[in-house]
Design an enzyme around this catalytic site. Structure first.
Site, short mmCIF file in Angstrom:
data_model
loop_
_atom_site.label_atom_id
_atom_site.label_comp_id
_atom_site.label_asym_id
_atom_site.label_seq_id
_atom_site.Cartn_x
_atom_site.Cartn_y
_atom_site.Cartn_z
CG HIS A 122 -48.30 6.75 41.84
ND1 HIS A 122 -49.03 8.14 42.93
CD2 HIS A 122 -48.54 7.50 40.60
CE1 HIS A 122 -49.82 9.01 41.61
NE2 HIS A 122 -49.51 8.72 40.01
CG ASP A 159 -47.58 13.16 37.20
OD1 ASP A 159 -46.51 12.36 36.78
OD2 ASP A 159 -48.50 12.59 37.45
CG HIS A 161 -51.68 11.30 38.72
ND1 HIS A 161 -51.41 11.42 36.91
CD2 HIS A 161 -53.50 10.74 38.22
CE1 HIS A 161 -52.14 10.40 36.71
NE2 HIS A 161 -53.19 11.15 37.07
CG ASP A 246 -49.44 13.21 34.49
OD1 ASP A 246 -48.77 14.09 34.60
OD2 ASP A 246 -49.76 12.18 34.93
#
Length: 337
Positions: A122, A159, A161, A246
């Site tokens: 990120h 991931d 995200h 995740d």
């Protein structure tokens, strides 16, 4: 597998109720204790100048000063302490080690996996966010390109995200391909189908935003039927996997339905992609916030390289996933199977 590991990464203290804690690395180590063929390797931290190859100089200096002053909340989600500076450089250095080691020929049972924290995907050019300070996979990709180890690098992010930072850093670059499969609408709200790159980077960004509840069959189909043909066109020298865990069905902060076996399926699929493209392969840890599911996921990646064959998905493929992949292939000028 060879796991890059540095005790310094444990010193990044995010507080008692933060999901990204040092216990994540401890759980991974515990889960690997009884696995055959596990090797741990330390690596030098990245230098400030190497991090500045993908991040704004003033931003890197700001992080250094923020940590030196004792840290605190950079934003509501992203926390630092004094030791975070060294941990972030160590985490980036482990990713550099993984990329270099893969390009030097380590593969099969010696495939490298960087177990660093804080995570990185990120972190954008000039800011920290989403638990991330320095973009580890981006630092690794840029390092091996500048060192001449690779001309073209692909980063595949599984991931849950979207890795907005990695995408942004390379969005107008033709030598780095970024691909992500993620939960649609989840933080940070980026990664739409029509985000495919610009300028020299046109058609070097591939986003597959899956509906909440997607599982093993959907992820497998995106990688094999969608990413596979597109990656063949790019022809990378190195494939870096931004490996978050995740999307697991029992992870506390997502709504996806990937099983532990699903990570074996994903591992086998990306290994096949690397082999088909004659590309080196390296893994870099990103998210995963259920300690049991995280440790099981990493152990499953290792066991897949150690010879364990993954089982086929139990659930059916969602027709929406098929339609999305057809749309993606059309955007990249490729025919669906």
């Amino acid at each position: 597998m060879k796991f890059g590991y540095n005790e310094t990464c444990l010193d990044h203290d995010t507080g008692p109720r933060h999901p990204e804690t040092a216990d994540r690395l401890r759980a991974i180590r515990e889960g690997l204790k009884k696995r055959h063929g596990v090797e741990y390797v330390d690596a030098d931290p990245a230098t400030e100048s190497e991090v500045m190859r993908v991040h704004e100089d003033d931003y890197v200096q700001e992080v250094k000063e923020f940590c030196a002053s004792g840290g605190g909340n950079w934003d509501p989600d992203t926390v630092a302490c004094e030791e975070t500076w060294d941990a972030a450089l160590a985490s980036a250095g482990l990713s550099q080690w993984a990329a270099r080691t893969a390009l030097d020929g380590d593969d099969g049972r010696n495939t490298p996996f960087a177990l660093g924290r804080p995570p990185g995907h990120h972190a954008v050019f000039d800011d920290a966010m989403g638990f991330c300070y320095f973009n580890n996979a981006a630092v690794a990709a840029q390092t091996v390109i500048e060192e001449g180890g690779a001309e073209r690098v692909a980063i595949f992010d599984w991931d849950v995200h979207h890795g907005n930072g990695t995408q942004d850093i390379f969005y107008d670059r033709g030598d780095v391909f970024y691909a992500s499969v993620h939960e649609d609408g989840l933080y940070p709200g980026t990664g739409e189908l029509d985000e495919t790159g610009e300028g020299d980077g046109e058609l070097t960004t591939f986003n597959a935003p899956l509906s909440a509840g997607s599982g093993d069959a959907d992820y497998q189909y995106v990688v094999e039927s969608g990413l596979g043909p597109v990656l063949d066109e790019f022809d990378p020298d190195l494939l870096i996997v931004s490996a978050g865990f995740d999307a697991h069905r029992y992870d506390p902060i997502s709504r996806m339905r990937v099983s532990t076996e699903g990570y074996a399926i994903l591992t086998d699929a990306v290994r096949t992609l690397a082999e088909e493209n004659d590309a080196a392969l390296a893994f870099v840890l990103e998210g995963g916030y259920g300690l049991d599911t995280l440790s099981e996921g990493v152990a499953t990646v290792h066991e897949t390289f150690d010879g364990r064959r993954p089982m086929d998905p139990e659930e059916d493929l969602d027709e929406e996933t098929v339609e999305m992949v057809d749309d993606l292939l059309d955007r990249f000028g490729l025919d669906s199977a």
